[in-house]
Write an enzyme that holds these catalytic residues in place. Structure first.
Site, PDB file in Angstrom:
ATOM      1  N   HIS A 174       0.840  -1.199   0.000  1.00 27.52           N
ATOM      2  CA  HIS A 174       0.000   0.000   0.000  1.00 27.52           C
ATOM      3  C   HIS A 174       0.873   1.246   0.000  1.00 27.52           C
ATOM      4  O   HIS A 174       1.791   1.360   0.800  1.00 27.52           O
ATOM      5  CB  HIS A 174      -0.883   0.002   1.261  1.00 27.52           C
TER       6      HIS A 174
ATOM      7  N   ASP B 154     -14.677   3.011   7.488  1.00 25.50           N
ATOM      8  CA  ASP B 154     -13.580   3.824   6.924  1.00 25.50           C
ATOM      9  C   ASP B 154     -14.062   4.582   5.695  1.00 25.50           C
ATOM     10  O   ASP B 154     -13.729   5.746   5.497  1.00 25.50           O
ATOM     11  CB  ASP B 154     -12.379   2.947   6.555  1.00 25.50           C
TER      12      ASP B 154
ATOM     13  N   ARG C 123     -13.858  13.079   6.161  1.00 20.11           N
ATOM     14  CA  ARG C 123     -12.565  13.751   6.390  1.00 20.11           C
ATOM     15  C   ARG C 123     -12.175  14.587   5.184  1.00 20.11           C
ATOM     16  O   ARG C 123     -11.629  15.691   5.312  1.00 20.11           O
ATOM     17  CB  ARG C 123     -11.468  12.705   6.667  1.00 20.11           C
TER      18      ARG C 123
ATOM     19  N   SER D  33      -7.062   4.230   9.075  1.00 17.78           N
ATOM     20  CA  SER D  33      -7.795   4.055   7.817  1.00 17.78           C
ATOM     21  C   SER D  33      -7.065   3.044   6.916  1.00 17.78           C
ATOM     22  O   SER D  33      -7.659   2.079   6.415  1.00 17.78           O
ATOM     23  CB  SER D  33      -7.902   5.424   7.128  1.00 17.78           C
TER      24      SER D  33
ATOM     25  N   LYS E 147      -8.084  -1.288   6.404  1.00 14.86           N
ATOM     26  CA  LYS E 147      -8.330  -1.858   5.061  1.00 14.86           C
ATOM     27  C   LYS E 147      -7.350  -3.002   4.780  1.00 14.86           C
ATOM     28  O   LYS E 147      -7.723  -4.032   4.215  1.00 14.86           O
ATOM     29  CB  LYS E 147      -8.168  -0.781   3.988  1.00 14.86           C
TER      30      LYS E 147
HETATM   31  N1  URA Z   1      -5.144   6.596   2.269  1.00 14.99           N
HETATM   32  C1  URA Z   1      -6.096   5.955   2.997  1.00 14.99           C
HETATM   33  O1  URA Z   1      -6.502   4.856   2.683  1.00 14.99           O
HETATM   34  N2  URA Z   1      -6.573   6.569   4.087  1.00 14.99           N
HETATM   35  C2  URA Z   1      -6.149   7.775   4.493  1.00 14.99           C
HETATM   36  O2  URA Z   1      -6.607   8.246   5.498  1.00 14.99           O
HETATM   37  C3  URA Z   1      -5.161   8.441   3.723  1.00 14.99           C
HETATM   38  C4  URA Z   1      -4.663   7.823   2.616  1.00 14.99           C
END
Ligand code: URA
Length: 435
Positions: free
Chosen positions: A82, A161, A168, A183, A187
């Site tokens: 990621h 999320d 946000r 967040s 995931k």
């Molecule tokens: N990427 C994400 O998945 N979440 C965030 O809060 C910022 C970047």
């Protein structure tokens, strides 16, 4: 738990107990806590900070709000990577087939671009026929068969999320370390892979502009991953300029294929190799990142990674011929050359401004529902430390019309700062956490 008590505690700089935080987040996912209450909580937390225990509780609650992918049927080792988001950051297109070639099974749930950052799903859309919505059964079967799948996260994974991120985004509370870490990691934990490698970006095109904050984010993400029982590591990598030359969708796919063909070297290719090497070490399929990196370079040079990419494109319905024929990708009608206009050395880049210039020409979106033009973007040909002459082409804007191209070209020039003397290029990998 009353929502107002959680908000008041955050306002008054008190630590919110894990159970109360969990109930608050789960209540929000069930529509029992209102948007305005969550927005007030997020802003109070943004201003007053979240503790490590609160970050853990937020992650657990978001994870508990939905399903988890069950990858038990896969032979493994399974791995996910990621990036925290950058400009010209199409590493997944190269790293996923490379990692598969090194013996890992890559289960990559990706997102769409927003604001100045690009998203892997938009890039994949540029490949004619490519599908990114896969059912769980399709995903697992494809990974077992060819070693990789890159697809959209289904709505039943971490719905809290999804809702909180959207809020946000419109309440100026994105760039908080605990909120980003919880967040991202909720995931990744829901994605079910055995190992998680994070690419935490730092610099003018990243959420984290300062190295110390990037390190804090990386350390928190690694701790949350390990708490969740996953082998987790992070690379802190340079985003003080676009990573690749190409910033856009079809143009980033084109560059990724050129790297997979072994035709392009440079910082983008080097980072792809480094990421694949670290994934291999994290999963135990290489003795260390160096050995993993050497094998990754051989997979690029020998054409094995390109072949694997072709199988991946075909498996998800895409036109495999793009591997040989890049003209099958969407082409922009206008290509506008931007010249340096001076003899100088590139000193610094406002990478976020380059990302915004590409978005303005149509490659990105300002709001989630906006459509994007897959053919357009900006190719930036200079890197910090490069010397140029007045006539050197420093960028090419790929656009739908001349006016848009000229405006974006000016924005790109405005994003570049020049020096009369030599400039040291920034390091590509600033630090490695957890390996
Ligand atoms: N990427 C994400 O998945 N979440 C965030 O809060 C910022 C970047």
């Amino acid at each position: 738990m009353r929502a107002i008590d959680v908000i008041a505690a955050k306002r008054d700089r008190e630590e919110v107990a894990p159970d109360a935080l969990r109930e608050f987040v789960l209540g929000y996912a069930r529509d029992e806590v209102a948007d305005y209450q969550m927005a007030a909580f997020l802003m109070a937390g943004y201003l007053n900070g979240f503790s490590r225990a609160e970050a853990v509780a937020l992650t657990d609650a978001m994870l508990a709000s939905g399903e988890r992918l069950d990858l038990a049927r896969l032979s493994g080792p399974t791995v996910d990577k990621h990036s925290t988001g950058g400009v010209g950051d199409g590493t997944t297109l190269v790293v996923a087939p490379l990692a598969a070639e090194l013996g890992m099974q890559v289960v990559k749930l990706s997102g769409r671009g927003l604001g100045h950052t690009g998203g892997t799903l938009d890039k994949l859309d540029a490949i004619p026929g490519m599908r990114t919505e896969l059912s769980r059964e399709e995903l697992v079967a494809q990974v077992e068969r060819i070693g990789l799948a890159v697809c959209a996260q289904t709505a039943d994974l971490v719905p809290a999320d999804k809702a909180m991120y959207a809020l946000r985004d419109v309440t100026a509370t994105v760039d908080d370390i605990a909120l980003i870490a919880s967040s991202v990691m909720s995931k990744k934990l829901a994605g079910g892979a055995d190992a998680i490698l994070l690419d935490v970006k730092v610099g003018s095109g990243a959420f984290m502009k300062e190295p110390a904050r990037a390190r804090e984010l990386a350390e928190l993400c690694v701790a949350l991953g390990e708490d969740g029982g996953k082998a987790t590591a992070a690379l802190i990598t340079d985003m003080s300029q676009p990573l690749a030359v190409a910033v856009g969708n079809a143009t980033e796919v084109r560059e990724a294929i050129e790297v997979l063909r072994g035709e392009r070297s440079g910082r983008f290719a080097d980072l792809c190799v480094a990421l694949a090497g670290h994934m291999a070490a994290l999963c135990g399929v290489a003795a260390d990142p160096r050995e993993g990196g050497e094998r990754a370079r051989r997979a690029l040079a020998g054409g094995a990674a390109l072949e694997r990419f072709g199988r991946f494109v075909e498996a998800q319905g895409g036109d495999r011929r793009i591997v040989e024929d890049l003209t099958l990708l969407p082409q922009a009608p206008v290509v506008h050359h931007v010249r340096a206009g001076r003899d100088a050395v590139l000193a610094s880049v406002d990478a976020e401004a380059i990302g915004r210039a590409a978005a303005r020409v149509g490659a990105g979106r300002r709001r989630k529902e906006e459509a994007i033009d897959l053919a357009v973007g900006v190719d930036v040909d200079v890197r910090i430390g490069d010397a140029v002459g007045a006539d050197t082409v420093v960028a090419r804007v790929l656009a739908g019309d001349e006016d848009a191209a000229r405006a974006a070209g000016q924005a790109v020039l405005d994003a570049l700062t020049w020096s009369d003397g030599p400039v040291e290029p920034p390091p590509l990998v600033h630090a490695v956490i957890g390996l």
